[in-house]
Scaffold this active site. Structure first.
Site, PDB file in Angstrom:
ATOM      1  N   SER A  20       0.782  -1.184   0.128  1.00  0.00           N
ATOM      2  CA  SER A  20       0.118   0.048   0.199  1.00  0.00           C
ATOM      3  C   SER A  20       0.931   1.401  -0.098  1.00  0.00           C
ATOM      4  O   SER A  20       1.921   1.014   0.376  1.00  0.00           O
ATOM      5  CB  SER A  20      -0.820  -0.139   1.343  1.00  0.00           C
ATOM      6  OG  SER A  20      -1.651  -1.055   1.362  1.00  0.00           O
ATOM      7  N   GLN A  21       0.427   2.268  -0.650  1.00  0.00           N
ATOM      8  CA  GLN A  21       0.787   3.702  -0.393  1.00  0.00           C
ATOM      9  C   GLN A  21       1.072   4.003   1.010  1.00  0.00           C
ATOM     10  O   GLN A  21       0.377   3.880   2.086  1.00  0.00           O
ATOM     11  CB  GLN A  21      -0.057   4.876  -1.163  1.00  0.00           C
ATOM     12  CG  GLN A  21       0.451   5.975  -1.378  1.00  0.00           C
ATOM     13  CD  GLN A  21      -0.568   6.969  -1.585  1.00  0.00           C
ATOM     14  OE1 GLN A  21      -1.346   6.489  -2.379  1.00  0.00           O
ATOM     15  NE2 GLN A  21      -0.354   8.422  -1.656  1.00  0.00           N
TER      16      GLN A  21
END
Ligand code: SAH
Length: 216
Positions: free
Chosen positions: A66-67
């Site tokens: 994930s970012q």
């Protein structure tokens, strides 16, 4: 594998954390944990040079790490306390699990992709992180290990999974991106009694889908 965390990595990480603070993550415990976890060690070697960009990247098996901003949002919404017993659905690279461990939680993490489960289970302890790893379907949770103080879902779900809600303590929180495949809304689900809950929404995100069953 080379597990070095150089001064250069540490410097880039500091800049990343300050960027995330500006984007709205204000919980100092979350920022401190993100400042400690060496994200470059959780990524494929072809992407490590981008590890301190605020972006999601491929981690194999069609999945992504994930970012960092998204990890910040989910972790902040979870309101992690030391010694919390937390269930994570979607181990992936293990980065989110490492952040929760860094905050003093005990982490039970489930992955449905066998390849990722095996890879992360072998790498994470070498970096110093020890969640309890499970290969299985996150929709089912871990009934024999529950109930949990907190549950974090790191894939986009179509609705609140009832079996997981049953494994959440009364007063516990579930952070879950929900909606159609193209984009999801981040929700916090707060369980107020054995049969009741309310939910709050916190913006739009894009996750890989939460899929049913396991992948061999
Ligand atoms: N938390 C991860 C994010 C990985 S992306 C990280 O920090 O890197 C989401 C992950 O959820 C993928 O690895 C995907 O395989 C997994 N996933 C999707 N549906 C799942 C399910 N039903 N049970 C367990 N894992 C699931």
């Amino acid at each position: 594998m080379d597990f070095q965390d150089t001064l250069r990595h540490q410097g880039l990480r500091k800049i990343l954390v300050e960027g995330i603070r500006i984007k709205g993550i204000r919980d100092e415990k979350v920022l401190a944990a993100m400042g400690k976890v060496p994200r470059h060690l959780f990524m494929d070697s072809s992407f490590t040079q981008f590890a301190y960009k605020d972006q999601a990247f491929p981690i194999g098996a069609g999945q992504t790490i994930s970012q960092p901003y998204t990890v910040g949002v989910q972790t902040q919404l979870l309101q992690v306390e030391r010694f919390d017993k937390i269930l994570e659905v979607g181990t992936g690279s293990g980065y989110q699990a490492a952040i929760l461990l860094e905050m003093g939680a005990s982490v039970y993490t489930i992955e449905r992709q066998r390849e990722l489960y095996l890879k992360t289970q072998s790498i994470l302890p070498q970096i110093g992180y020890h969640p309890k790893f499970f290969y299985g379907d996150g929709y089912k949770g871990l009934p024999t290990y529950g109930p949990f103080d907190k549950i974090i879902i790191t894939a986009g779900a179509p609705a609140v999974p009832e079996e997981l809600l049953a494994q959440l303590k009364v007063g516990g929180r579930m952070v879950i991106p929900m909606g159609p495949r193209e984009k999801q809304t981040m929700y916090v689900v707060v369980k107020t009694s054995e049969t009741e809950y309310y939910k709050e929404s916190h913006g739009t995100f894009i996750f890989v889908p939460m899929l049913k069953g396991i992948d061999k």
